[in-house]
Design an enzyme around this catalytic site. Sequence first.
Site, mmCIF file in Angstrom:
data_model
loop_
_atom_site.group_PDB
_atom_site.id
_atom_site.type_symbol
_atom_site.label_atom_id
_atom_site.label_comp_id
_atom_site.label_asym_id
_atom_site.label_seq_id
_atom_site.Cartn_x
_atom_site.Cartn_y
_atom_site.Cartn_z
ATOM 1 N N SER A 279 0.826 -1.211 0.000
ATOM 2 C CA SER A 279 0.000 0.000 0.000
ATOM 3 C C SER A 279 0.857 1.257 0.000
ATOM 4 O O SER A 279 0.348 2.349 -0.223
ATOM 5 C CB SER A 279 -0.926 -0.002 1.216
ATOM 6 O OG SER A 279 -0.168 -0.102 2.394
ATOM 7 N N HIS B 27 -2.466 -2.626 -5.913
ATOM 8 C CA HIS B 27 -2.893 -2.288 -4.559
ATOM 9 C C HIS B 27 -4.410 -2.387 -4.443
ATOM 10 O O HIS B 27 -5.137 -1.545 -4.950
ATOM 11 C CB HIS B 27 -2.401 -0.875 -4.195
ATOM 12 C CG HIS B 27 -2.817 -0.436 -2.828
ATOM 13 N ND1 HIS B 27 -3.039 0.887 -2.500
ATOM 14 C CD2 HIS B 27 -3.078 -1.143 -1.703
ATOM 15 C CE1 HIS B 27 -3.408 0.958 -1.239
ATOM 16 N NE2 HIS B 27 -3.449 -0.253 -0.743
ATOM 17 N N GLU C 19 -5.372 0.180 -7.423
ATOM 18 C CA GLU C 19 -4.288 1.030 -7.930
ATOM 19 C C GLU C 19 -3.269 0.113 -8.604
ATOM 20 O O GLU C 19 -2.790 -0.830 -7.974
ATOM 21 C CB GLU C 19 -3.598 1.773 -6.781
ATOM 22 C CG GLU C 19 -4.393 2.932 -6.212
ATOM 23 C CD GLU C 19 -3.604 3.688 -5.133
ATOM 24 O OE1 GLU C 19 -3.420 4.896 -5.271
ATOM 25 O OE2 GLU C 19 -3.168 3.052 -4.141
ATOM 26 N N ASN D 87 -3.110 6.449 -0.377
ATOM 27 C CA ASN D 87 -2.513 6.677 0.938
ATOM 28 C C ASN D 87 -1.790 8.011 1.019
ATOM 29 O O ASN D 87 -1.641 8.586 2.094
ATOM 30 C CB ASN D 87 -1.587 5.524 1.328
ATOM 31 C CG ASN D 87 -2.395 4.367 1.890
ATOM 32 O OD1 ASN D 87 -3.450 4.585 2.502
ATOM 33 N ND2 ASN D 87 -1.944 3.155 1.660
#
Length: 710
Positions: free
Chosen positions: A432, A453, A465, A503
Amino acid sequence: MAPGAALTWELVDGVAVVTFDLKGEPVNKISEAVKQDVLATFEALEQDGAVRGVAFFSGKPDNFIAGADIEEFVKLTTAAEAERLSAAGQELLEHVAHFPKPVAVGIHGACLGGGLEFALACGYRVASDHPKTQLGLPEVQLGILPGAGGCQRLPRLIGARAALDIILAGKVERAQKAYRLGIVDELVHPSILRDVTIAAAQRMAAGWRPRRKRPGGFMAWLLDGNPLGRRVVFRAARKLTLAQTRANYPAPLAALDAVEHGLKHGMAEGLKREAQLFGQLAVTDVSRKLVQIFFATTALKKDFGIPNPPPPATVHRLGVVGAGFMGAGIAGTAIAQAEVDVRIKDADLPRVAKGLAAAREILDDRLRRRRITKYEHARLVALLSGSDAYSGFGRAELVIEAMFEELQVKQQVLREVEATTPEATVFASNTSTIPIHRIAEAAARPEQVIGMHFFSPVARMPLLEVIPSQHTAPAVVSTAVAFGRRMGKTAIVVRDSPGFWINRILTPYMNEAGHLLVEGAAIEEIDRLMVEFGFPVGPITLLDEVGMDVGEKVVGVMHEAFGERFAPVPAFAGMVKSGRLGRKAGKGFYKYAGGKKRGVDPAVYELVGTHPNGGPRPAEVIQRLILVMLNEAARAVGEGIVRTPRDGDVGAIFGFGFPPFRGGPLRHADDLGAARIVAELERLAERHGARFAPCEVLRDQAQQASKFYR
Ligand code: 3HC
């Protein structure tokens, strides 16, 4: 388009077999021109003495009718115009409903919105029992309501309760469910759809009429069949809708009004109200935003994220390394959606067994919810296997690693996988935060390494992702995107940088929640304000869901990469040490019992070294949480982390539930205006420190009065 271009017909034993096939378009949609064509065709059928009945089909292989032409109604600028459009659609379907000759419709493929409204106006509905055959009224997902009589005909056909359940949530149901609900009259194998529909038209032409009994027995009569019962139904539906939409989405309440008005005052009055409300909704900002998201998502379905994408490799067998929560989620979802053979590997057999059970649970859940049959379930379960060695990986075209967020661990797994797989195998890491090029430093075949991800829980979260490093081969990108899509995900290709897109922008937001907590804001209050802003859950609840240990790792990586503005909130350190990891540990900021979230645990305040004293004003709480995210999002766009604002917005909406009615963080920034954001950030930076300092991108935009979207 000239009238006659979309609808053609031929006479078969006294029945006009009409085929709707909008040339040059992948789906059938009802535009102004199509309406004229339908009118002209039905007029001809009425006048032709040889025609005794009508059987209506789509000429598209997997689509019936996708609804009204969305592009057409978004061009309308006034409520009056949109009301007229809706009224014209209603008039057309009234014409079909009162057509002097019987009309049967054979439905195969998506039958949505205006498409279902058309089918509801026909006298008999036959549907194929194929998974592609889906029926529903998704209009509220676009911020509008079923405006071609759907709010009137569906409740009359299946009862108010069942109809509201579909209309207010914008649900789309598989054919089997639609049959159980009474939306379709007959369910048949696709191969006999045409014959059965023509036969129904012939029977009706000979005087036969379908007799329908509404499912549900006495309870249905009690609640749907009389005004008193209906009042109870509407009151409950209104309460639930208000709680779910929090006044951010006007369409479901308006749809409720249209249904209720029609049942109280009759069809004609109901249609009038429906058209009026459709007109009002169609020109709202919320509807515009939701339609933009629809087109953005549709465009992403065909976008491989790189120029001239080579064809993807077909994945038949998937290897998953790591049988934890993420690994099992990836394995189960890959089988359920893509129907591939999956082998899970972990260090020891008890772990593998636990992972297999969790992956299987995804399939069991589908069976319980009747998404698949027992036979399909058994077939899918047989695709799942596990091992404590890499046996079986030799045939995998794709391996996804889902181990702990530890660079050395991931590199070790990469080496092991490379040693046991053919050269062409793609190695994807479900990291991540860790840059893919760092993981690929250990690779013998760095061009085969990529990031995929997924978000937790994998079965439910719609975003993926995909992260190529600078060494990743283009065909590997295509393969990862294509496989993500087969798993039912919306994939965005993002740049290889710590935290990628999601993130990157989520971390400062979660961190800011920590700062606010330390300043005396109450946990429930922070969460409540963000839910009111439109997020599905607040940031503190999200921390509990993600897990404090995971959160700490993420912040650590981000802090190291980007410096002080990502500095962890020191007060949070005690959470991990004392085992308050969040939901998975049964305790975090909130208490959890029996899998359910209970109240805030007051002991947490002591641990964090604060106590709730009102903290900053609600307006400031919202401002700080949102602006810190928008600032980072703008900075990341400047660095090319996402290729387009579209990818960034779709990612934030699907990745962590940024309020869809606001269009995503970048559209929201455009709405606020860069000059205003910069001024507010500067003020916040003065009071709370450099983490609020406005980024270059926003400063430039403020200076040049430019935006993310032109
Ligand atoms: N209007 C305009 N364009 C539409 C459309 C619609 N209703 N439905 C699909 N399209 C377009 C897509 O934008 C896409 O265009 P492109 O090729 O130029 O990018 C193309 O058709 C193919 O669509 P998909 O890539 O989505 O094809 P899929 O096969 O994956 O999915 C579908 C097909 C399930 C029908 C999906 O397109 C879909 O869900 N469409 C929208 C359904 C919908 O919301 N209908 C309600 C419309 S509003 C209405 O009916 C109002 C009425 O009550 C008055």
